[in-house]
Structures are given as C-alpha cells and as structure tokens.
Motif scaffolding. Sequence first.
Motif, PDB file in Angstrom:
ATOM      1  N   MET A  31       0.447  -1.395  -0.142  1.00  0.00           N
ATOM      2  CA  MET A  31      -0.045   0.186  -0.024  1.00  0.00           C
ATOM      3  C   MET A  31       0.714   1.428   0.475  1.00  0.00           C
ATOM      4  SD  MET A  31      -3.195   0.756   2.187  1.00  0.00           S
ATOM      5  CE  MET A  31      -3.650  -1.308   1.944  1.00  0.00           C
TER       6      MET A  31
ATOM      7  N   LEU B  78      -1.053   8.172  -7.402  1.00  0.00           N
ATOM      8  CA  LEU B  78      -2.581   7.805  -7.065  1.00  0.00           C
ATOM      9  C   LEU B  78      -3.200   8.337  -6.432  1.00  0.00           C
ATOM     10  CD1 LEU B  78      -1.546   4.433  -7.288  1.00  0.00           C
ATOM     11  CD2 LEU B  78      -3.029   5.361  -8.946  1.00  0.00           C
TER      12      LEU B  78
ATOM     13  N   LEU C 105       2.486   1.373  -3.341  1.00  0.00           N
ATOM     14  CA  LEU C 105       1.673   2.644  -4.054  1.00  0.00           C
ATOM     15  C   LEU C 105       1.556   4.019  -4.223  1.00  0.00           C
ATOM     16  CD1 LEU C 105      -1.012  -0.528  -5.163  1.00  0.00           C
ATOM     17  CD2 LEU C 105       0.504   0.620  -6.441  1.00  0.00           C
ATOM     18  N   PHE C 106       1.545   4.450  -3.117  1.00  0.00           N
ATOM     19  CA  PHE C 106       1.489   6.022  -2.389  1.00  0.00           C
ATOM     20  C   PHE C 106       2.128   6.286  -2.737  1.00  0.00           C
ATOM     21  CE2 PHE C 106      -0.601   8.986   0.655  1.00  0.00           C
ATOM     22  CZ  PHE C 106      -1.248   9.353  -0.037  1.00  0.00           C
TER      23      PHE C 106
ATOM     24  N   LEU D 266       5.177   5.174  -5.487  1.00  0.00           N
ATOM     25  CA  LEU D 266       4.748   5.304  -7.763  1.00  0.00           C
ATOM     26  C   LEU D 266       4.855   6.967  -8.105  1.00  0.00           C
ATOM     27  CD1 LEU D 266       4.200   2.748  -9.049  1.00  0.00           C
ATOM     28  CD2 LEU D 266       1.824   3.004  -8.761  1.00  0.00           C
TER      29      LEU D 266
ATOM     30  N   THR E 158      -7.425   5.567  -4.080  1.00  0.00           N
ATOM     31  CA  THR E 158      -7.016   3.880  -5.502  1.00  0.00           C
ATOM     32  C   THR E 158      -6.514   3.297  -4.913  1.00  0.00           C
ATOM     33  OG1 THR E 158      -7.947   6.586  -6.862  1.00  0.00           O
ATOM     34  CG2 THR E 158      -6.704   3.686  -7.979  1.00  0.00           C
ATOM     35  N   ALA E 159      -5.006   3.982  -4.221  1.00  0.00           N
ATOM     36  CA  ALA E 159      -4.247   3.083  -4.059  1.00  0.00           C
ATOM     37  C   ALA E 159      -4.760   1.688  -2.982  1.00  0.00           C
ATOM     38  CB  ALA E 159      -2.824   4.000  -3.441  1.00  0.00           C
TER      39      ALA E 159
END
Lengths: 218, 271, 232
Positions: free
Chosen positions: C67, C81, C70-71, C74, C85-86
Amino acid sequence: MIWDNAFAISILPILLQGLWTTVHITVVGTLLAAGLGLVFAVLRRLAIPVLSKVIAFLVVFVRGTPLLVQAYVAFFVLPSYGISFDALTTGIVVIGVNYSAYMAEVYRSGIQGVSKGQWEAATALSLPGTRTWGRIVLPQAIRTVVPMLGNYLIQMFKDSAVLSAITVVELMATAQAIGSSNFRYLEPLTLAALLFLAVSYPASRLVNRLERRYAPQH
Amino acid sequence: MRPSTEPQPRTSGVALPPDPIIRFENVSKNWGTNHVLKSLNFDVAPGEKVSIIGPSGSGKTTILRILMTLETPSEGKVTVDGDTLWDVSLGQKVRETRQLRETRKKIGMVFQQFNLFPHMTAMENIIEAPIHVLGMNKAEARERAAELLNLVGLGKHMNHTPPQMSGGQQQRVAIARALAMRPKVLLFDEPTSALDPELIGEVLNVIRNLAHTTDMTMLMVTHEMRFAEEISDRVVMFDNGAAVESGPPAQIFKDPQQERTRSFLRAVLQH
Amino acid sequence: MNAVIEYAPLLWQGLLTTLTVTVLGGALCLVVAFAAGLARLSRHRILRWPAGVFIEVFRGTSLLVQMFWLFFALPFFGIQLHPLTAAVLALGLNEGAYAAEVVRGAIASRAKGQTEACIALGMEPALRLRRIIIPQSIPAMLPPFGNVMVDLLKNTSLVSLVTVADLTFSAQMIRSTTGQTTAIFTTILVMYFVLSYLLTLLTAWLEKRFALDRKALTLQRKENILMKVGAA
C-alpha cells in the motif's frame, strides 16, 4: 535515472537492522501465540462453566477485529489503566495474542482429530487426566499442528509491519523513516518489499515441503 | 439372440471386406517401464459388438481411453471411421488438433464411475453437450433427451440430480447422455463394476436393448461374462498388454483355444 | 461515551468509507482471483509464469508495504494515485493473490472423471471450465473465500495509514481531539466485529445456497479415493 543505486546501498544496513527486529518480533510472537493458543484450546475443551464460554467468545472476537485497532487499544488504552510497556514489548504481546486466537483453532481441530478410542483407552487404563492430556492426546494433536504453525509464522512475519503504526521500529517503520527524512520513498520501500520477499518466499517453500512430508497418511 | 458369428464381409456387388471403423496398428502404451499395451493390432467392423475380457491391469481399459483421447499412445497409429485419431510416427503432439476434436465427436463413452455432472439434473446432463458442442437448439435437445430418458426407463426422473438417484439410475442417465451425441462408436468401461449387485440388471437390460436394436458399433470392457456371451459378436481375451485370443462368444466361452483364456475363465466363472 | 455520541456523524462517515473500500477491494479481489488462478492452471507458460510471479510477490510481502509503495513510491515514476485508489488497489491485489490460490486449488482438486466426461462429450477446455468445472468448484471455494473477505475487511483498517478517512482514521481523529480513548476504540472494535460476523453469515448463506448437497460431495470423495487406489 529514477532509481538511486548509491542511496539504496547506503540505507541497506539500517534496513537490515529493521529486518532483524521484524524477525525478533516474529519468533517471540510465534512462541507466545503457540503457548497461549494451546492454553486456550485446552481450557475450551475442558468445558469449565463460564471460563470456556468466555474464551470461546474472546477467540472469535480477536479473529473478527483488525490487528491495527488491537494494537491501538494496547498502545493508547491500556496505559490509562496503568499497564504500559515499551512499544516493542507491546507490539509482540499484541501480535502474539492476535495469533493465539488462530492457533487455538488449529489446536482445537488437532485435539478433535484424536479419535474417541484414544480417550476410552486412557480411561480403561485409569490414567489420570494430566497424563491423558500430556502423554496421549496432545502429542498426537500437535503432530498435525506443526505445519500450520509454520504457515502462521510466515504470516506473522509479514503482518508485523502493522506494528510500525504504534512506533515499533521494525523493517517497515525503518523504511518509512528513511523515506520521510530523505524525501525518497522509492528505494527504502522497494528494498523493504524485497527483504520481506527474500525471507518469506524461501520459508514458505520450506514449510510446503515439510507439510507434504508430514502430511497425515490417509 | 442375434445369429452372428465372426463378422462376415458383407456380400455386395463387389466382394470387398468392409473397412474397419476402428483400427489399431502396432499401438503401444508405456508408463515408464510398465508396458500396458504391447504393439497391439486390433480391428472392429462397423456395427460390431465387441467385448473385451481379461484380468485387471491387462490393458483393456487403456484401449478405450486411447480411443476416447483420454490417453496418448506411446507408439503406433489409431484410425476411426477413416480418420486418423493418433499417429505417433507423424510426431503428433499430445496437444488437441482440430481433426482430433472432429473425430472424437464420433465416439461416446460410458464410465465405470458414471461421471454425471453433480450440479445438474438428469435432463441438464443430457442436453449440455448437444446444445453447447453440436449447437442444437434447446427445444430440440430437450425433446430428444426426453425420448432417451424414456428409452432407458427414467422418463419420470428428468428433474432429479445425480445425488438423488441410485447408481443404476445414474448409469442409465450416463448412457442416455452419451447417446444424445449420436456417436457412431460407443465405449463402455466396466459399466456395472461400481454398482450394487441388485442394480446391475437394470443397466445390463439397457445395454442389451441397444445392442439388439441399433447398428452402433459397441466396444465394452466387462467382467459380466454371461452378458458378454449373450450380446457380443466377438469376444477378445486380453492379458499382459496383448490380445491372447479373439473369436465368437461360443468359441471363447465353450471352447477356448489358449490355456491363459481357460485359466482366466475357470477363475472368474467358479462362483 | 459522550465523545462517541457527539462524533457519531464522523464515525458514520468512516463506516461508509470502510464499507466502500471493502466492496471495491472485494470486487477487485474476485476478478484478480479468477484471472490469476485460471492463468496459473493454463497449458501456456506465457500465462502460467507471470501469474505465478504475481501471486508469489503479493503473498510474499506485507500488504502495508504494498500500500505504501503504491502511494509513496509510485509518484517517482510520475504516477500519483488518489489515496483511496492506492488503498483499493493494494487490498484487491493482495487478497486477490491469496484468493487466486483458492481458485487454483479448488479447480485442480476436481475429480478427474468430470474432465474425462467432458472430453468424451466433445466439450472444449473453455466450455468445460465455464459450464462444468467452475460451477462445481464454487462450493469448495466459498468457505476460504469467506475467510479472505473477512481478512480484507479487517485489513481495510490499514488504509487509515495512507490518509483514507475510514473507521479507524475517524477513531484516531476523535481520540486525539477528545482523549476519550477507551470509549472510541471499544466502539469501533465492536463495529468491526459486527461487520466480520455479518460477512461470516453471508458466506454461510451462500454455502447453503450453492451446496451440491452433502450426498453429492460424498460421492465425489468416494470417487477421488477410488481414483487414488486405481492409480496406486
């Protein structure tokens, strides 16, 4: 270049230190969970009027609520009742108790799997209760439990990252701290992920092999 | 009983023997060092009813499974109705080819364990493949399925699911399901071996009816010797991956030529 | 208890967010489970191999790391994101990787006879899966799917750490403004527990609804045993 290799190498030693703490939490936490789980399972089976019911409910309750919230309760609520440890100890106790609820179920099915004939044979030999449990039932029950224990150990290893939220400085918290102080999250988070994978993947392959070897013969 | 002995060349204008509908040429099947079939040569004429007998592990079932493409031969060539099903010398892969799929539609199989789809009723079991494989419309498929259920004596059971039926009823539905595909060749793999003794008769009656009333080619692996004797045009004795003896039932059961056939029949007919 | 009543609207908002994340994550989880689980069973290496890597990576690392990656990581690739969404992506992919193994296991353990019957009826692989094998595997998948969904629900609490205002996030806010720690946390523990319990009931209901009936399962098991004996 998005990936800064020199930076990645420079932070690796600190991350490895974090990994060490994660392993420490996992090992002590698993021992705690295995012990507590056994106690819960036996207490439930003994059908002691109120106690067994209470334990049964606690097991279900712990399994039905998030580890993170349990950790917050231990970290923020318990100190106001005069119970407080350092973050690491609190973290280990929380994750140990959390997993003991799962282990209790594993032991319970293991104990149920011991055939009725074994209990009857123990009664026929007039074995005392402690002897029946200690020498007859548990050794047979635990045999089937061992592979599951391995699976929960690996699961706990990954779940322990949650404890970063209550300031336990394990692998995840270390990576986060590096990220926020250097404004570079890519390297620390990617390395943290790779370190988790580097330990848990071989470990789960090993457990799979053990599982197959010690699978009960039908 | 039908007056049939060795399949005779049909006497038509031209005196040619009929092309066999099934032909095994030098077919072998090995499982590691275990030779299940040893260079088998075996023909079946169109419309012929052939029973295969022999001890367990003699390779009988493997013949059916190779024909149904459930197993791949290690060596040799198999043709069905003029189409090549397997030809190992051509390097045919285990992979499914279009031709194999088309040829396979000419063959149906009844399994020892019935293998009905447990989540579907008898009717749904039967119409599944005609609709989704042959592209038949639903009304037509249902009509035909109802006929077939009547044929096997289960007209009243079309909405029962396999768990609600006895083994004998399930096997009769399985036969109807195979017939719904209008196969030219129907394979029976020990169709009564998984049944309680009192249920065997109802299944044998259905198969007997088929043998006497259709010109479908039937190939049956069975342990029911009396039944094999009654309905077959030809009986083949198998042992150790090879056909030991083949001939009309009267010869095999009354006057076997091979010692192996004699000892096998002595053992199974004793009780 | 005052704080709980006073801040009830905030808790309600948090609960709605938790439910949203659970439903979206759960939907993604199911899609991922079938896609990766079926790819893992494919004859083609080009499908099997990436699915295997995906499953092992997502099962082998922590959900929280995924998590955060992705946050926070990324954006270094130019992709920023939205926190929600993430969060949903991480939950869906992570739990989906576990559920993919459920799909794979349930389908792989189908009795061999069912596939053989399909072949004998000329049914091609896609048709076999869609009409026969998957429908039959659903009852076996349901109990483990239920566990995955309860896990997913509990793990939604982690989205609070990437600033999604879910139930746990709201509780933390109320705690820091009122200091009524015990009341707040007891309340949300009970709320999570009730949600998990409802999910368990839902799974049990679905199991009953999709059961092939006990006798059918016994038959299947018998058949499996016979196959094993036959193979030995």
